[in-house]
Write a protein that holds these residues in place. Sequence first.
Motif, mmCIF file in Angstrom:
data_model
loop_
_atom_site.group_PDB
_atom_site.id
_atom_site.type_symbol
_atom_site.label_atom_id
_atom_site.label_comp_id
_atom_site.label_asym_id
_atom_site.label_seq_id
_atom_site.Cartn_x
_atom_site.Cartn_y
_atom_site.Cartn_z
ATOM 1 N N LEU A 13 -50.620 33.650 -67.819
ATOM 2 C CA LEU A 13 -51.608 33.203 -68.795
ATOM 3 C C LEU A 13 -51.267 31.757 -69.150
ATOM 4 C CD1 LEU A 13 -54.013 33.861 -70.604
ATOM 5 C CD2 LEU A 13 -52.469 34.981 -72.195
ATOM 6 N N VAL A 14 -52.130 30.840 -68.727
ATOM 7 C CA VAL A 14 -51.828 29.411 -68.785
ATOM 8 C C VAL A 14 -52.889 28.684 -69.590
ATOM 9 C CG1 VAL A 14 -51.391 27.362 -67.376
ATOM 10 C CG2 VAL A 14 -50.993 29.640 -66.399
ATOM 11 N N SER A 15 -52.499 27.994 -70.655
ATOM 12 C CA SER A 15 -53.497 27.212 -71.376
ATOM 13 C C SER A 15 -53.560 25.809 -70.795
ATOM 14 C CB SER A 15 -53.195 27.179 -72.872
ATOM 15 O OG SER A 15 -52.172 26.256 -73.165
ATOM 16 N N GLU A 42 -55.488 42.266 -66.504
ATOM 17 C CA GLU A 42 -54.821 43.218 -65.608
ATOM 18 C C GLU A 42 -53.495 42.639 -65.103
ATOM 19 O OE1 GLU A 42 -55.978 46.167 -64.625
ATOM 20 O OE2 GLU A 42 -58.058 46.077 -65.321
ATOM 21 N N PRO A 43 -52.537 43.504 -64.777
ATOM 22 C CA PRO A 43 -51.305 43.022 -64.147
ATOM 23 C C PRO A 43 -51.637 42.232 -62.881
ATOM 24 C CG PRO A 43 -51.073 45.324 -64.740
ATOM 25 C CD PRO A 43 -52.518 44.962 -64.974
ATOM 26 N N GLY A 44 -50.978 41.103 -62.706
ATOM 27 C CA GLY A 44 -51.165 40.301 -61.500
ATOM 28 C C GLY A 44 -52.248 39.249 -61.611
ATOM 29 N N GLU A 45 -53.056 39.295 -62.677
ATOM 30 C CA GLU A 45 -54.087 38.266 -62.831
ATOM 31 C C GLU A 45 -53.454 36.937 -63.237
ATOM 32 O OE1 GLU A 45 -58.441 39.149 -64.079
ATOM 33 O OE2 GLU A 45 -57.168 40.217 -65.512
ATOM 34 N N ARG A 46 -54.060 35.864 -62.736
ATOM 35 C CA ARG A 46 -53.651 34.518 -63.139
ATOM 36 C C ARG A 46 -54.810 33.937 -63.934
ATOM 37 N NH1 ARG A 46 -52.098 32.538 -57.185
ATOM 38 N NH2 ARG A 46 -54.154 33.481 -56.915
ATOM 39 N N VAL A 47 -54.623 33.911 -65.244
ATOM 40 C CA VAL A 47 -55.724 33.571 -66.143
ATOM 41 C C VAL A 47 -55.489 32.205 -66.777
ATOM 42 C CG1 VAL A 47 -57.012 34.284 -68.199
ATOM 43 C CG2 VAL A 47 -56.051 36.022 -66.655
ATOM 44 N N ALA A 48 -56.488 31.340 -66.671
ATOM 45 C CA ALA A 48 -56.444 30.054 -67.369
ATOM 46 C C ALA A 48 -57.205 30.180 -68.675
ATOM 47 C CB ALA A 48 -57.072 28.964 -66.514
ATOM 48 N N LEU A 49 -56.602 29.636 -69.722
ATOM 49 C CA LEU A 49 -57.217 29.622 -71.038
ATOM 50 C C LEU A 49 -57.583 28.168 -71.292
ATOM 51 C CD1 LEU A 49 -57.358 31.960 -73.076
ATOM 52 C CD2 LEU A 49 -55.196 31.145 -73.996
ATOM 53 N N VAL A 50 -58.876 27.879 -71.257
ATOM 54 C CA VAL A 50 -59.301 26.482 -71.284
ATOM 55 C C VAL A 50 -60.077 26.179 -72.554
ATOM 56 C CG1 VAL A 50 -60.582 24.706 -70.023
ATOM 57 C CG2 VAL A 50 -59.478 26.547 -68.780
ATOM 58 N N GLY A 51 -59.799 25.045 -73.157
ATOM 59 C CA GLY A 51 -60.561 24.651 -74.334
ATOM 60 C C GLY A 51 -59.984 23.394 -74.931
ATOM 61 N N PRO A 52 -60.751 22.746 -75.783
ATOM 62 C CA PRO A 52 -60.273 21.509 -76.406
ATOM 63 C C PRO A 52 -59.165 21.789 -77.415
ATOM 64 C CG PRO A 52 -62.373 22.168 -77.370
ATOM 65 C CD PRO A 52 -62.092 23.121 -76.237
ATOM 66 N N SER A 53 -58.501 20.750 -77.869
ATOM 67 C CA SER A 53 -57.466 20.880 -78.882
ATOM 68 C C SER A 53 -58.058 21.559 -80.114
ATOM 69 C CB SER A 53 -56.935 19.483 -79.217
ATOM 70 O OG SER A 53 -55.821 19.596 -80.033
ATOM 71 N N GLY A 54 -57.324 22.527 -80.657
ATOM 72 C CA GLY A 54 -57.804 23.233 -81.838
ATOM 73 C C GLY A 54 -58.639 24.464 -81.533
ATOM 74 N N HIS A 68 -56.583 26.563 -59.531
ATOM 75 C CA HIS A 68 -55.321 27.286 -59.376
ATOM 76 C C HIS A 68 -55.315 28.721 -59.890
ATOM 77 C CE1 HIS A 68 -53.220 23.793 -57.815
ATOM 78 N NE2 HIS A 68 -53.779 23.078 -58.778
ATOM 79 N N CYS A 69 -56.247 29.069 -60.765
ATOM 80 C CA CYS A 69 -56.188 30.401 -61.371
ATOM 81 C C CYS A 69 -57.250 31.331 -60.784
ATOM 82 C CB CYS A 69 -56.325 30.290 -62.878
ATOM 83 S SG CYS A 69 -54.948 29.366 -63.607
ATOM 84 N N ASP A 70 -57.125 32.632 -61.058
ATOM 85 C CA ASP A 70 -58.093 33.622 -60.571
ATOM 86 C C ASP A 70 -59.277 33.751 -61.516
ATOM 87 O OD1 ASP A 70 -56.234 34.407 -58.558
ATOM 88 O OD2 ASP A 70 -55.175 35.593 -60.076
ATOM 89 N N ARG A 71 -59.004 33.484 -62.781
ATOM 90 C CA ARG A 71 -59.990 33.769 -63.816
ATOM 91 C C ARG A 71 -59.903 32.687 -64.882
ATOM 92 N NH1 ARG A 71 -59.191 39.204 -67.418
ATOM 93 N NH2 ARG A 71 -60.724 38.774 -69.045
ATOM 94 N N VAL A 72 -61.054 32.266 -65.362
ATOM 95 C CA VAL A 72 -61.089 31.197 -66.356
ATOM 96 C C VAL A 72 -61.731 31.728 -67.642
ATOM 97 C CG1 VAL A 72 -61.933 28.873 -66.885
ATOM 98 C CG2 VAL A 72 -61.297 29.464 -64.536
ATOM 99 N N VAL A 73 -60.953 31.640 -68.720
ATOM 100 C CA VAL A 73 -61.457 32.052 -70.027
ATOM 101 C C VAL A 73 -61.609 30.789 -70.873
ATOM 102 C CG1 VAL A 73 -60.913 33.353 -72.128
ATOM 103 C CG2 VAL A 73 -60.380 34.330 -69.880
ATOM 104 N N GLY A 74 -62.818 30.517 -71.313
ATOM 105 C CA GLY A 74 -63.066 29.337 -72.128
ATOM 106 C C GLY A 74 -63.034 29.694 -73.606
ATOM 107 N N LEU A 75 -62.285 28.927 -74.376
ATOM 108 C CA LEU A 75 -62.204 29.139 -75.824
ATOM 109 C C LEU A 75 -62.809 27.923 -76.523
ATOM 110 C CD1 LEU A 75 -58.652 30.326 -76.977
ATOM 111 C CD2 LEU A 75 -60.752 31.665 -76.899
#
Length: 243
Positions: free
Chosen positions: A206-208, A30-42, A218-225
């Motif tokens: 959107l921050v990896s 959504e607009p305004g969300e601060r999303v972290a994209l977290v995961g190991p290299s690769g 620091h973020c609102d939402r954490v997405v794990g890859l």
Amino acid sequence: GLAVSLQDLTVSYGGRGGRSALDGITLHIEPGERVALVGPSGAGKSTLLGLCNGTVAPTSGQVQVLGTDPTRASSRGLRALRSRIGSVHQHLNLVGPLRVVHNVNAGHLGNWGRWRALRSLIRPLQVAEAGEALDRVGIADHLHQRTDRLSGGEQQRVALARVLVQDPDLVLADEPVSSLDPARADEVMGLLCGVLSQDRPRRTLLVSLHDFDLAVRHCDRVVGLRQGRVVLDLPAAEVDAQA
Ligand code: ADP
Ligand code: ADP
């Protein structure tokens, strides 16, 4: 509408037969969300960010970013989209020998030739704007210094000030703090998620990251890859409670 919408997205660099860098990703932001994209290299973080700015083409699935499908946009449409997207990288894309003011005003322009051309075009109004942006990231007194004289953390602040001046709707940050020590990384993430989002509440970030704690803090939402798949997607507050 959504800021970012990825539907059943697959990216195989080797074409349809190869191992997938992203494998059936569905993600709505959504607009305004601060999303972290977290995961190991690769895990596929850079690939996912590349999809959002149109530098990576999907093998299958649908992408919409700020109302545009980068895979179907004309070159003019893609330029318009990219002007609304700010980028922050681990490798800063700053021109070291230039003064801070020139780097802040250079927006997302590309190569040396353009940087040099731009340098001669800087106007007093832009200097004022750069000064204001630098003030907001806490390094107003460095306006006229050579950029490569600044510390790593200060240079990352210059990159944030450049994004403030660009004033984009979406910020894509690829491992923005991985070259900094933990204390500096925490400070810069605080600025990135604080200043860039206070400045404009509907701006999407959107921050990896590979550091899970930084993401949660620091973020609102954490997405794990992991291996090209979403293995976690939670509000940061809930992740905290589980940890
Ligand atoms: P990081 O782990 O910091 O994200 P990578 O080593 O994954 O860095 O990627 C560095 C660069 O190399 C990226 O531009 C990426 O697209 C490219 N790259 C990574 N893996 C491959 C590969 N198997 N073949 C070709 N290019 C690759
Ligand atoms: P991350 O950013 O999480 O490190 P990437 O998106 O860079 O992950 O990479 C995901 C997978 O895709 C990795 O296996 C990597 O080697 C591969 N890859 C990345 N870029 C390329 C490329 N340009 N060509 C081929 N393979 C690539």
